[in-house]
Scaffold this motif. Structure first.
Motif, PDB file in Angstrom:
ATOM      1  N   GLN A  32       0.821  -1.197   0.000  1.00  0.00           N
ATOM      2  CA  GLN A  32       0.000   0.000   0.000  1.00  0.00           C
ATOM      3  C   GLN A  32       0.862   1.257   0.000  1.00  0.00           C
ATOM      4  O   GLN A  32       0.542   2.259  -0.650  1.00  0.00           O
ATOM      5  N   LEU A  33       1.976   1.199   0.731  1.00  0.00           N
ATOM      6  CA  LEU A  33       2.876   2.344   0.774  1.00  0.00           C
ATOM      7  C   LEU A  33       3.469   2.616  -0.609  1.00  0.00           C
ATOM      8  O   LEU A  33       3.589   3.772  -1.031  1.00  0.00           O
ATOM      9  N   LYS A  34       3.797   1.548  -1.314  1.00  0.00           N
ATOM     10  CA  LYS A  34       4.353   1.742  -2.656  1.00  0.00           C
ATOM     11  C   LYS A  34       3.290   2.298  -3.603  1.00  0.00           C
ATOM     12  O   LYS A  34       3.583   3.132  -4.467  1.00  0.00           O
ATOM     13  N   LYS A  35       2.040   1.879  -3.450  1.00  0.00           N
ATOM     14  CA  LYS A  35       0.960   2.438  -4.274  1.00  0.00           C
ATOM     15  C   LYS A  35       0.826   3.939  -4.035  1.00  0.00           C
ATOM     16  O   LYS A  35       0.567   4.706  -4.962  1.00  0.00           O
ATOM     17  N   TYR A  36       0.988   4.339  -2.786  1.00  0.00           N
ATOM     18  CA  TYR A  36       0.905   5.755  -2.433  1.00  0.00           C
ATOM     19  C   TYR A  36       2.040   6.530  -3.113  1.00  0.00           C
ATOM     20  O   TYR A  36       1.834   7.612  -3.666  1.00  0.00           O
ATOM     21  N   ALA A  37       3.243   5.951  -3.084  1.00  0.00           N
ATOM     22  CA  ALA A  37       4.389   6.576  -3.746  1.00  0.00           C
ATOM     23  C   ALA A  37       4.180   6.636  -5.252  1.00  0.00           C
ATOM     24  O   ALA A  37       4.487   7.642  -5.906  1.00  0.00           O
ATOM     25  N   GLU A  38       3.641   5.565  -5.816  1.00  0.00           N
ATOM     26  CA  GLU A  38       3.390   5.536  -7.259  1.00  0.00           C
ATOM     27  C   GLU A  38       2.327   6.560  -7.656  1.00  0.00           C
ATOM     28  O   GLU A  38       2.401   7.153  -8.738  1.00  0.00           O
ATOM     29  N   LEU A  39       1.341   6.768  -6.787  1.00  0.00           N
ATOM     30  CA  LEU A  39       0.321   7.778  -7.057  1.00  0.00           C
ATOM     31  C   LEU A  39       0.966   9.153  -7.184  1.00  0.00           C
ATOM     32  O   LEU A  39       0.622   9.935  -8.083  1.00  0.00           O
ATOM     33  N   ALA A  40       1.895   9.458  -6.283  1.00  0.00           N
ATOM     34  CA  ALA A  40       2.580  10.748  -6.334  1.00  0.00           C
ATOM     35  C   ALA A  40       3.397  10.907  -7.609  1.00  0.00           C
ATOM     36  O   ALA A  40       3.402  11.965  -8.240  1.00  0.00           O
ATOM     37  N   VAL A  41       4.078   9.847  -8.009  1.00  0.00           N
ATOM     38  CA  VAL A  41       4.996   9.914  -9.153  1.00  0.00           C
ATOM     39  C   VAL A  41       4.258   9.862 -10.488  1.00  0.00           C
ATOM     40  O   VAL A  41       4.483  10.677 -11.378  1.00  0.00           O
ATOM     41  N   LYS A  48      -7.506  -0.605  -4.578  1.00  0.00           N
ATOM     42  CA  LYS A  48      -6.626  -1.531  -5.298  1.00  0.00           C
ATOM     43  C   LYS A  48      -5.816  -0.816  -6.363  1.00  0.00           C
ATOM     44  O   LYS A  48      -4.682  -1.193  -6.653  1.00  0.00           O
ATOM     45  N   ASN A  49      -6.408   0.209  -6.976  1.00  0.00           N
ATOM     46  CA  ASN A  49      -5.712   0.933  -8.041  1.00  0.00           C
ATOM     47  C   ASN A  49      -5.950   2.441  -7.872  1.00  0.00           C
ATOM     48  O   ASN A  49      -6.837   3.017  -8.510  1.00  0.00           O
ATOM     49  N   PRO A  50      -5.184   3.089  -6.995  1.00  0.00           N
ATOM     50  CA  PRO A  50      -5.387   4.511  -6.727  1.00  0.00           C
ATOM     51  C   PRO A  50      -5.313   5.400  -7.969  1.00  0.00           C
ATOM     52  O   PRO A  50      -6.036   6.392  -8.059  1.00  0.00           O
ATOM     53  N   ILE A  51      -4.467   5.047  -8.924  1.00  0.00           N
ATOM     54  CA  ILE A  51      -4.330   5.885 -10.117  1.00  0.00           C
ATOM     55  C   ILE A  51      -5.625   5.899 -10.914  1.00  0.00           C
ATOM     56  O   ILE A  51      -6.098   6.948 -11.362  1.00  0.00           O
ATOM     57  N   LYS A  52      -6.261   4.748 -11.074  1.00  0.00           N
ATOM     58  CA  LYS A  52      -7.558   4.700 -11.767  1.00  0.00           C
ATOM     59  C   LYS A  52      -8.636   5.402 -10.947  1.00  0.00           C
ATOM     60  O   LYS A  52      -9.528   6.045 -11.511  1.00  0.00           O
ATOM     61  N   TRP A  81      -8.213   8.000  -9.148  1.00  0.00           N
ATOM     62  CA  TRP A  81      -8.026   9.430  -9.359  1.00  0.00           C
ATOM     63  C   TRP A  81      -8.501   9.859 -10.740  1.00  0.00           C
ATOM     64  O   TRP A  81      -8.974  10.973 -10.922  1.00  0.00           O
ATOM     65  N   GLU A  82      -8.382   9.004 -11.714  1.00  0.00           N
ATOM     66  CA  GLU A  82      -8.918   9.316 -13.042  1.00  0.00           C
ATOM     67  C   GLU A  82     -10.430   9.480 -12.962  1.00  0.00           C
ATOM     68  O   GLU A  82     -11.002  10.403 -13.562  1.00  0.00           O
ATOM     69  N   SER A  83     -11.092   8.613 -12.209  1.00  0.00           N
ATOM     70  CA  SER A  83     -12.536   8.710 -12.015  1.00  0.00           C
ATOM     71  C   SER A  83     -12.888   9.969 -11.224  1.00  0.00           C
ATOM     72  O   SER A  83     -13.855  10.684 -11.545  1.00  0.00           O
ATOM     73  N   HIS A  84     -12.134  10.235 -10.189  1.00  0.00           N
ATOM     74  CA  HIS A  84     -12.321  11.431  -9.363  1.00  0.00           C
ATOM     75  C   HIS A  84     -12.260  12.685 -10.226  1.00  0.00           C
ATOM     76  O   HIS A  84     -13.066  13.609 -10.076  1.00  0.00           O
ATOM     77  N   ASN A  85     -11.331  12.712 -11.157  1.00  0.00           N
ATOM     78  CA  ASN A  85     -11.144  13.893 -11.982  1.00  0.00           C
ATOM     79  C   ASN A  85     -12.305  14.146 -12.937  1.00  0.00           C
ATOM     80  O   ASN A  85     -12.587  15.290 -13.296  1.00  0.00           O
ATOM     81  N   ARG A  86     -12.995  13.094 -13.352  1.00  0.00           N
ATOM     82  CA  ARG A  86     -14.132  13.271 -14.264  1.00  0.00           C
ATOM     83  C   ARG A  86     -15.239  14.097 -13.608  1.00  0.00           C
ATOM     84  O   ARG A  86     -15.916  14.891 -14.275  1.00  0.00           O
ATOM     85  N   ALA A  87     -15.450  13.916 -12.298  1.00  0.00           N
ATOM     86  CA  ALA A  87     -16.451  14.720 -11.585  1.00  0.00           C
ATOM     87  C   ALA A  87     -16.036  16.183 -11.556  1.00  0.00           C
ATOM     88  O   ALA A  87     -16.878  17.091 -11.696  1.00  0.00           O
ATOM     89  N   PHE A  88     -14.737  16.460 -11.388  1.00  0.00           N
ATOM     90  CA  PHE A  88     -14.242  17.827 -11.443  1.00  0.00           C
ATOM     91  C   PHE A  88     -14.549  18.462 -12.797  1.00  0.00           C
ATOM     92  O   PHE A  88     -15.019  19.603 -12.873  1.00  0.00           O
ATOM     93  N   GLU A  89     -14.248  17.717 -13.857  1.00  0.00           N
ATOM     94  CA  GLU A  89     -14.403  18.267 -15.201  1.00  0.00           C
ATOM     95  C   GLU A  89     -15.847  18.652 -15.481  1.00  0.00           C
ATOM     96  O   GLU A  89     -16.120  19.686 -16.105  1.00  0.00           O
ATOM     97  N   SER A  90     -16.786  17.845 -15.023  1.00  0.00           N
ATOM     98  CA  SER A  90     -18.204  18.125 -15.257  1.00  0.00           C
ATOM     99  C   SER A  90     -18.632  19.415 -14.575  1.00  0.00           C
ATOM    100  O   SER A  90     -19.284  20.276 -15.188  1.00  0.00           O
ATOM    101  N   ARG A  91     -18.260  19.590 -13.317  1.00  0.00           N
ATOM    102  CA  ARG A  91     -18.663  20.791 -12.578  1.00  0.00           C
ATOM    103  C   ARG A  91     -17.934  22.034 -13.084  1.00  0.00           C
ATOM    104  O   ARG A  91     -18.515  23.130 -13.165  1.00  0.00           O
TER     105      ARG A  91
END
Length: 417
Positions: free
Chosen positions: A13-22, A188-192, A194-204
């Motif tokens: 999980q820690l590595k996923k967090y690091a990968e999210l940042a990078v 399980k896949n933080p990067i995906k 965040w992609e979903s999270h961003n779609r809500a931003f784009e709509s508003r």
């Protein structure tokens, strides 16, 4: 496995967090330089990000170490001439990194008591000196000319401040859980995610940018009654942004805000802060700000009055606003119903303003406009930008169109569109 504060999170999980940042935060490109700003207390995580960055194809990863205890000794004992001076060689590093096309990751924690013995006036003087020398770097950051990402890891002092009734181990475990959940980094896949999270931003953002409200009116039961005028051709940004080369990135992990720039001279009324403001290692609590024609004309804090004064009086621009942000109280961070004593997290639980500099990205074609053109459009300039949370569970936000038509944008702290 990395021990200490990291024994409360799995290595995977820690590595996923690091990968999210990078990979999502700065969206590091092949053969790109990465600069990591980290206090030595966060060395283990900084090194993990370094490893992940090399795996992603970084040309080099430079870790710019800091040390809060050394900084404390500097503030307490350095000669006045050094408090008011930021070395040229320090500024030259940033210029060389920028010229090399670097991306920047900032790892933060909170240690609220580390500077309690230090004069806030000395801290403010040095910060002013550093921001003056690094003006070009901060301009690139604010205009998204370079890619950067800010994220947090727990620290013992911070965890026990947030959870004073828990043991150290329980507090660390609880803070890790909230940081990862609020950062949408616990799946399980933080990067995906965040992609979903961003779609809500784009709509508003699309709805708000097409509406081009003349002003936003904020009211709640705490005493906030604030009318925020907006520049013509303003733009809301938030979530993912785009750098000058068209590469997307996420500056803040977590982020829940959609924000734009107020018109410098068109903010009127009263704003009551709802969460402590952390500035220069000091805490400002139970405070309010009064605005007239954009300028802060009066202010009060039950705790940290001098700190608030130093902040507002940094320069002329710090008497005005550079940001107004809409944040829902339905986000994972807001649902945590926790006081984080950290601006990055607390500001993403409810609406907030930014005292100081406005981003050129908040106006159409702003990146290509001169300082004079941006000023004429109503954007503020300052050495700093400090966010102040004022949202509540009963926050109401009304958009006012040309001609006076009103549109309900937020009710009870949540979006209505």
């Amino acid at each position: 496995m990395i021990k200490g504060i990291y024994e409360f999170i799995s290595e995977a999980q820690l590595k996923k967090y690091a990968e999210l940042a990078v990979r999502a935060g700065v969206n590091l490109q092949k053969n790109q330089l990465l600069v990591i700003h980290s206090d030595i207390q966060n060395a283990a995580f900084a090194r993990l990000i370094q490893t992940v960055a090399y795996e992603a194809g970084a040309s080099n990863v430079f870790i710019d170490w800091t040390d809060e205890q050394s900084a404390k000794e500097f503030y307490l004992n350095a000669a006045d001439s050094f408090i008011d001076h930021f070395p040229d060689w320090q500024a030259a590093r940033f210029k060389e990194w920028d010229d090399a096309g670097a991306a920047y990751i900032h790892i933060i924690s909170e240690n609220l008591d580390v500077f309690k013995e230090v004069s806030t006036e000395r801290i403010n003087r040095f910060q002013k000196a550093s921001r003056t020398k690094l003006r070009d770097y901060y301009a690139k950051i604010r205009s998204h000319e370079v890619r950067w990402c800010l994220l947090a890891v727990p620290y013992v002092v911070w965890a026990t401040k947030v959870f004073p009734n828990l043991s150290i181990e329980e507090a660390l475990q609880s803070l890790w859980k909230l940081i990862l959940k609020g950062s949408r980094a616990d799946g399980k896949n933080p990067i995906k995610d965040w992609e979903s999270h961003n779609r809500a931003f784009e709509s508003r953002k699309k709805i708000l940018n097409e509406s081009q409200f003349e002003a936003l009116h904020f009211t709640n039961s705490r005493g906030t009654d604030l009318l925020v005028g907006l520049p013509k051709n303003h733009l809301y940004i938030g979530g993912g942004v785009i750098d000058k080369n068209g590469i997307p990135f996420f500056p803040n992990i977590p982020t829940e805000e959609i924000f734009t720039a107020p018109h410098k001279n068109k903010v009127n009324g009263k704003l009551v802060g709802t969460k402590p403001l952390i500035y220069g290692g000091s805490v400002i609590e139970e405070f309010y700000l009064i605005f007239k024609d954009g300028r802060i004309t009066d202010y009060y804090a039950a705790k940290g009055q001098e700190v608030l004064q130093n902040l507002i009086e940094t320069d002329e621009g710090s008497h005005y606003l550079g940001e107004i942000a809409l944040v829902s109280n339905k986000s994972p961070l807001a649902h945590a119903d926790t006081l984080f004593y950290n601006t990055l997290f607390d500001e993403n639980t409810s609406c907030h303003i930014g005292i100081g500099n406005a981003s050129p990205s908040n106006i159409q074609n702003g990146i290509d406009q001169s300082e004079e053109e941006l000023k004429a459009a109503g954007l503020n300039t300052s050495l700093l930008l400090v966010n102040v949370t004022f949202g509540t569970q009963d926050m109401k936000v009304v958009g006012i169109k040309e001609g006076g038509t009103e549109v309900l944008l937020m009710k009870d702290g949540d979006f209505q569109f």
